[in-house]
Design a protein around this motif. Sequence first.
Motif, mmCIF file in Angstrom:
data_model
loop_
_atom_site.group_PDB
_atom_site.id
_atom_site.type_symbol
_atom_site.label_atom_id
_atom_site.label_comp_id
_atom_site.label_asym_id
_atom_site.label_seq_id
_atom_site.Cartn_x
_atom_site.Cartn_y
_atom_site.Cartn_z
ATOM 1 N N ILE A 142 -16.554 1.648 27.370
ATOM 2 C CA ILE A 142 -17.086 0.368 26.892
ATOM 3 C C ILE A 142 -17.155 0.352 25.372
ATOM 4 O O ILE A 142 -16.982 -0.708 24.741
ATOM 5 C CB ILE A 142 -18.454 0.039 27.531
ATOM 6 N N TYR A 146 -15.555 -2.460 22.681
ATOM 7 C CA TYR A 146 -16.186 -2.972 21.454
ATOM 8 C C TYR A 146 -15.265 -2.755 20.260
ATOM 9 O O TYR A 146 -15.091 -3.641 19.410
ATOM 10 C CB TYR A 146 -17.519 -2.261 21.210
ATOM 11 N N ARG A 419 -28.056 0.720 28.766
ATOM 12 C CA ARG A 419 -27.490 -0.632 28.648
ATOM 13 C C ARG A 419 -25.968 -0.564 28.563
ATOM 14 O O ARG A 419 -25.256 -1.338 29.219
ATOM 15 C CB ARG A 419 -28.053 -1.307 27.396
ATOM 16 N N LEU A 420 -25.465 0.357 27.761
ATOM 17 C CA LEU A 420 -24.018 0.501 27.632
ATOM 18 C C LEU A 420 -23.380 0.892 28.952
ATOM 19 O O LEU A 420 -22.314 0.384 29.320
ATOM 20 C CB LEU A 420 -23.688 1.537 26.560
ATOM 21 N N GLU A 423 -23.187 -2.127 31.136
ATOM 22 C CA GLU A 423 -22.107 -2.999 30.669
ATOM 23 C C GLU A 423 -20.752 -2.453 31.099
ATOM 24 O O GLU A 423 -19.860 -3.220 31.502
ATOM 25 C CB GLU A 423 -22.147 -3.109 29.144
ATOM 26 N N GLN A 424 -20.595 -1.147 30.988
ATOM 27 C CA GLN A 424 -19.329 -0.518 31.367
ATOM 28 C C GLN A 424 -19.031 -0.724 32.842
ATOM 29 O O GLN A 424 -17.911 -1.088 33.226
ATOM 30 C CB GLN A 424 -19.384 0.973 31.037
ATOM 31 N N ALA A 426 -20.145 -3.077 34.800
ATOM 32 C CA ALA A 426 -19.876 -4.492 35.070
ATOM 33 C C ALA A 426 -18.502 -4.907 34.548
ATOM 34 O O ALA A 426 -17.812 -5.718 35.168
ATOM 35 C CB ALA A 426 -20.968 -5.353 34.436
ATOM 36 N N TYR A 427 -18.092 -4.364 33.415
ATOM 37 C CA TYR A 427 -16.826 -4.753 32.807
ATOM 38 C C TYR A 427 -15.637 -4.221 33.597
ATOM 39 O O TYR A 427 -14.670 -4.953 33.863
ATOM 40 C CB TYR A 427 -16.771 -4.234 31.361
#
Length: 432
Positions: A142, A146, A419-420, A423-424, A426-427
């Motif tokens: 992730i 970014y 959090r990261l 996000e990873q 989900a992405y």
Amino acid sequence: MILIDSALQKREEENNPIRVGMIGAGFMAKGIAIQMELYTPGMKLVAIANRTLPKAREVFQNAGHNQAEEVTNLSQLESALKADKKAISTDPLLLCQASGIDAIIEVTGAVEFGARVALEAIDHGKHLIMMNAEADGTFGPILKVYADKKGVIFTNADGDQPGVTLNLYRYVRQIGLKPVLCGNIKGLHDPYRNPTTQEGFAKKWNQNPVMVTSFADGSKISFEQAITANATGMKVAKRGMHGPTVEAGKHVRDCLDQYPAEDLLKGDGIVDYIVGASPGPGVFVLGTMDHPIQKTYLNLYKVGEGPFYCFYNPYHLCHFEVPITVARAVLFHDATIAPVKPMVDVVATPKKDLKKGEVLDGIGQYMMYGLCENMPISMEERLLPLGLAGGCVLKRDVPKDQVITYDDVQVPEGRISDRLRAEQNAYFFPKE
């Protein structure tokens, strides 16, 4: 390498060096500073951030600079850089924010801290050399997303085993073979080692016992192989990898039967390791070739009869090659090794019976070691990543060697690393 030395020499002649900031002032940072300042034309280490300023100052002194200016805010740092002074600070974010710094090297090994530094560096348009395998192996993919959005390079380093492996992988693929195994050669693997057992070795080499333990107990190699898998699309053949131990000194090219052929030929291949083989502590890549005439040439050139061909590098020189990574990123926009997709996770596994209410320590300590597992299985079984395990509180007993799950723990609130990771997930693995 040939392109890089010429390009750096040109920057030197033009008095336009690549300007680098480094976060961390430990064992590896010391070597990087010496290599960059004394042996790399066209590049300057301009600033170091560390929790303790005397260590940062010492790193510069070892590299031939006795004067380093302490800075506490962005204005002071940028003034020092404009005056061509070396700068030290306890605030790593200043280096990430400062104009006049082209690339950041993160060399701490701290996961939560590394997450914060990485996001700040990327957000301010800095190329990021992430010599923090623990963070990279936990949420590197992730961070790469970014970085891509900002148009900067996110990469691990030449000289470290993942970087050496990827360079060899690219070479094998370039000459027409299909890589089927990326391997790491180890001299020792004992998952129950701890900082007490490793204290003597650490003291001999002036290293941190916790870091030394992470190598001995297999956690570090798990992170390194996860990074390699995430960059190549490879998987592990089973939880923890095969990791065969062979007769000491037996050459790795004579150990190909240690890996089942059916595992090598599945999908895009596997990452794995071997203990005791020569040449350690190098890396190796196994490849296949279908063309009958090319196979004849490989045999003629003493690579072997096949069906698997072994290519190896007998050493990895860590900090010696880090400036090469910086140059590749800044001058050629080329990552040494960067994740494409989360393929392999490193999951927390107890070194001993753990009890309800205990607070988990961290990587390379007394409670846990890391095992590689394929990411879909890790997510399906809700396995706890080792990089996120430190600080979690056990809600139930977990026996020795039974992987820890999210259901077993209470995770601390407010961590950037969690959090990261969310996000990873989900992405790359969106729910339908």
